[in-house]
Design an enzyme around this catalytic site. Structure first.
Site, mmCIF file in Angstrom:
data_model
loop_
_atom_site.group_PDB
_atom_site.id
_atom_site.type_symbol
_atom_site.label_atom_id
_atom_site.label_comp_id
_atom_site.label_asym_id
_atom_site.label_seq_id
_atom_site.Cartn_x
_atom_site.Cartn_y
_atom_site.Cartn_z
ATOM 1 N N SER A 55 -97.258 -1.476 -92.016
ATOM 2 C CA SER A 55 -96.864 -0.271 -91.072
ATOM 3 C C SER A 55 -95.786 -0.756 -90.138
ATOM 4 C CB SER A 55 -98.138 0.371 -90.673
ATOM 5 O OG SER A 55 -98.740 -0.285 -89.785
ATOM 6 N N LYS A 128 -99.966 -0.348 -83.390
ATOM 7 C CA LYS A 128 -98.753 0.666 -83.389
ATOM 8 C C LYS A 128 -98.192 0.414 -81.979
ATOM 9 C CE LYS A 128 -100.350 2.661 -87.184
ATOM 10 N NZ LYS A 128 -99.963 2.146 -88.502
#
Length: 244
Positions: A55, A128
């Protein structure tokens, strides 16, 4: 050999045994202190995590290991563009399948996790990049496919999007980040369970600040990928403050 030499030899052996015991005691003390220091560093200063998914490609690759500064945000604040590790805010991740290990491997991993050299709980955390801080108005997307923060479009050199796509996110959003929350997104925008993909959940895609373990600062493994992690301040330089 006289009778007087026997007590002398016995005393020598006793001194030798005492010396060995003192040496072992000193080694044990050093090891305990080293483990305690490592545990305190891991608990309050820095931790290691591995990357289980793609990701954050191409910034982070699967099976990279990163070092995380736990003094952020507990002591020092966070900035837009920082890469952070945080506990799952709730149902962002699927349940982790049980991992079967032999007792020796399990004991080794537990010991390494205790001192911060392993991260057996990495599958329960996400990594993230911060796009919106508390009070920020974050929108996707403008006519050029860019995310805007407080009305300013940001150019993100770190993101990866598939050929033929222009939008910097797979889903549209128009949110104002609440107090004590963050809006985060993966660099691999079309393959990331991030804030934009979790708007329908009770937390509406926001990450509580108290879920943040810390800021990822360096790729520590493999050696060939050792590098500091950039927070790309130039991407957010023109963003006006709209903090809560």
């Amino acid at each position: 050999m006289t009778d007087e030499t026997l007590p002398s030899r016995s005393a020598g052996r006793a001194r030798s045994r005492r010396g060995v015991l003192l040496f072992l005691r000193d080694v044990l003390v050093v090891v305990v202190i080293a483990l305690l220091v490592a545990f305190l560093i891991k608990t309050f200063v820095v931790r290691s995590f591995y990357i289980p998914s793609g990701s954050m490609e191409n910034t982070l690759q699967i099976n990279d290991k990163i070092l995380v500064n736990e003094l952020q945000p507990s002591v020092f604040g966070l900035s837009r563009g920082d890469v952070v590790v945080f506990r799952d805010p709730g149902s962002w991740l699927p349940p982790s399948p049980p991992v079967v290990r032999n007792p020796l491997a399990q004991a080794t991993d537990t010991a390494l996790t205790f001192v911060g050299l392993s991260a057996s709980d990495s599958d329960d955390h996400l990594v993230k990049r911060i796009i919106g801080l508390p009070g920020d108005h974050v929108v996707c997307c403008d006519t050029a496919g860019r995310i805007t923060v407080n009305g300013t479009p940001i150019v993100e050199p770190y993101i990866q999007i598939p050929p033929g796509q222009k939008d910097a996110a797979t889903l549209t959003f128009d949110v104002t980040v609440p107090s004590g929350r963050l809006w985060v997104m993966g660099d691999n925008r079309y393959n990331s369970q991030d804030s934009s993909r979790n708007q329908a959940l009770p937390g509406h895609g926001f990450v509580p600040l108290d879920h943040v373990v810390g800021r990822a600062v360096v790729i520590s493994w493999p050696v060939g990928r050792w590098s500091w992690l950039d927070d790309y301040p130039e991407a957010f330089r023109d963003v006006k403050e709209n903090r809560q």
